[in-house]
Design a protein around this motif. Structure first.
Motif, mmCIF file in Angstrom:
data_model
loop_
_atom_site.group_PDB
_atom_site.id
_atom_site.type_symbol
_atom_site.label_atom_id
_atom_site.label_comp_id
_atom_site.label_asym_id
_atom_site.label_seq_id
_atom_site.Cartn_x
_atom_site.Cartn_y
_atom_site.Cartn_z
ATOM 1 N N PHE A 60 -28.752 15.399 -9.327
ATOM 2 C CA PHE A 60 -29.045 16.852 -10.241
ATOM 3 C C PHE A 60 -30.473 17.712 -10.025
ATOM 4 C CE2 PHE A 60 -26.490 14.821 -13.808
ATOM 5 C CZ PHE A 60 -26.070 16.436 -13.649
ATOM 6 N N MET A 61 -31.296 16.702 -9.461
ATOM 7 C CA MET A 61 -32.604 17.330 -8.462
ATOM 8 C C MET A 61 -32.364 18.427 -7.668
ATOM 9 S SD MET A 61 -35.534 15.018 -9.781
ATOM 10 C CE MET A 61 -34.475 13.124 -9.990
ATOM 11 N N LYS A 62 -30.817 17.298 -7.358
ATOM 12 C CA LYS A 62 -30.737 18.032 -5.128
ATOM 13 C C LYS A 62 -30.277 19.628 -5.274
ATOM 14 C CE LYS A 62 -29.343 14.446 -2.748
ATOM 15 N NZ LYS A 62 -28.902 13.293 -2.379
ATOM 16 N N GLU A 63 -29.887 19.766 -7.412
ATOM 17 C CA GLU A 63 -29.293 20.655 -7.194
ATOM 18 C C GLU A 63 -30.462 22.086 -7.955
ATOM 19 O OE1 GLU A 63 -25.958 20.159 -10.036
ATOM 20 O OE2 GLU A 63 -25.194 19.099 -8.183
ATOM 21 N N SER A 64 -31.765 21.758 -7.713
ATOM 22 C CA SER A 64 -32.998 22.655 -8.742
ATOM 23 C C SER A 64 -32.301 22.222 -9.939
ATOM 24 C CB SER A 64 -32.609 23.766 -8.446
ATOM 25 O OG SER A 64 -32.583 23.391 -6.536
ATOM 26 N N ARG A 65 -32.290 21.434 -10.534
ATOM 27 C CA ARG A 65 -32.096 21.069 -12.093
ATOM 28 C C ARG A 65 -32.883 20.101 -13.081
ATOM 29 N NH1 ARG A 65 -26.622 20.835 -14.390
ATOM 30 N NH2 ARG A 65 -27.939 21.102 -16.282
ATOM 31 N N ALA A 66 -33.957 20.433 -13.739
ATOM 32 C CA ALA A 66 -34.915 19.471 -14.019
ATOM 33 C C ALA A 66 -33.801 18.590 -15.017
ATOM 34 C CB ALA A 66 -36.050 20.128 -15.294
ATOM 35 N N VAL A 67 -34.459 17.327 -15.013
ATOM 36 C CA VAL A 67 -33.950 16.188 -15.844
ATOM 37 C C VAL A 67 -34.668 15.649 -16.447
ATOM 38 C CG1 VAL A 67 -33.215 13.207 -15.376
ATOM 39 C CG2 VAL A 67 -32.898 14.994 -13.325
ATOM 40 N N HIS A 68 -34.189 15.490 -17.871
ATOM 41 C CA HIS A 68 -35.228 15.064 -19.337
ATOM 42 C C HIS A 68 -34.470 14.400 -19.195
ATOM 43 C CE1 HIS A 68 -36.184 15.189 -23.412
ATOM 44 N NE2 HIS A 68 -37.040 15.168 -22.884
ATOM 45 N N PHE A 69 -35.415 12.870 -19.641
ATOM 46 C CA PHE A 69 -34.316 11.228 -19.504
ATOM 47 C C PHE A 69 -35.022 11.238 -21.114
ATOM 48 C CE2 PHE A 69 -33.715 7.306 -18.688
ATOM 49 C CZ PHE A 69 -32.818 6.995 -19.458
ATOM 50 N N GLU A 70 -34.502 11.903 -22.166
ATOM 51 C CA GLU A 70 -35.560 11.540 -23.374
ATOM 52 C C GLU A 70 -36.302 10.022 -23.663
ATOM 53 O OE1 GLU A 70 -33.578 11.456 -28.648
ATOM 54 O OE2 GLU A 70 -32.558 12.523 -26.777
ATOM 55 N N GLY A 71 -37.180 10.421 -23.954
ATOM 56 C CA GLY A 71 -37.764 8.572 -24.660
ATOM 57 C C GLY A 71 -38.849 8.410 -23.419
ATOM 58 N N VAL A 72 -38.464 9.358 -21.796
ATOM 59 C CA VAL A 72 -38.919 8.820 -20.899
ATOM 60 C C VAL A 72 -39.643 10.038 -20.198
ATOM 61 C CG1 VAL A 72 -38.637 7.834 -18.139
ATOM 62 C CG2 VAL A 72 -37.154 6.513 -20.849
ATOM 63 N N GLY A 73 -39.467 11.023 -20.512
ATOM 64 C CA GLY A 73 -39.698 12.398 -19.519
ATOM 65 C C GLY A 73 -38.507 13.314 -18.900
#
Length: 73
Positions: A60-73
């Motif tokens: 996902f990050m290679k696609e320039s997308r941010a990843v929000h992992f609930e409870g982690v960041g």
């Protein structure tokens, strides 16, 4: 409990907190076992998901997308 130590930065001569770890790092298998104990998922299934997570997040990050992992960041 979280432990901190003061560290003086050479660049600006100011003091900043730095977290200090205690003991050895928690490994993937230990995480999987703990999650399995607190849910209805088997340790093997939990371990498989945890092992796949970094690769999926990286895709996902290679696609320039941010990843929000609930409870982690």
């Amino acid at each position: 409990m979280i432990f901190w130590k003061r560290v003086k930065q050479a660049i600006n001569d100011l003091w900043y907190p730095r977290s200090v770890t205690v003991g050895k790092p928690v490994e993937t298998q230990e995480l999987a076992n703990r999650i399995a104990r607190e849910s209805t998922v088997s340790p093997a299934d939990t371990h498989a998901v945890l092992r796949a997570l970094p690769n999926i997040m990286a895709d996902f990050m290679k696609e320039s997308r941010a990843v929000h992992f609930e409870g982690v960041g």
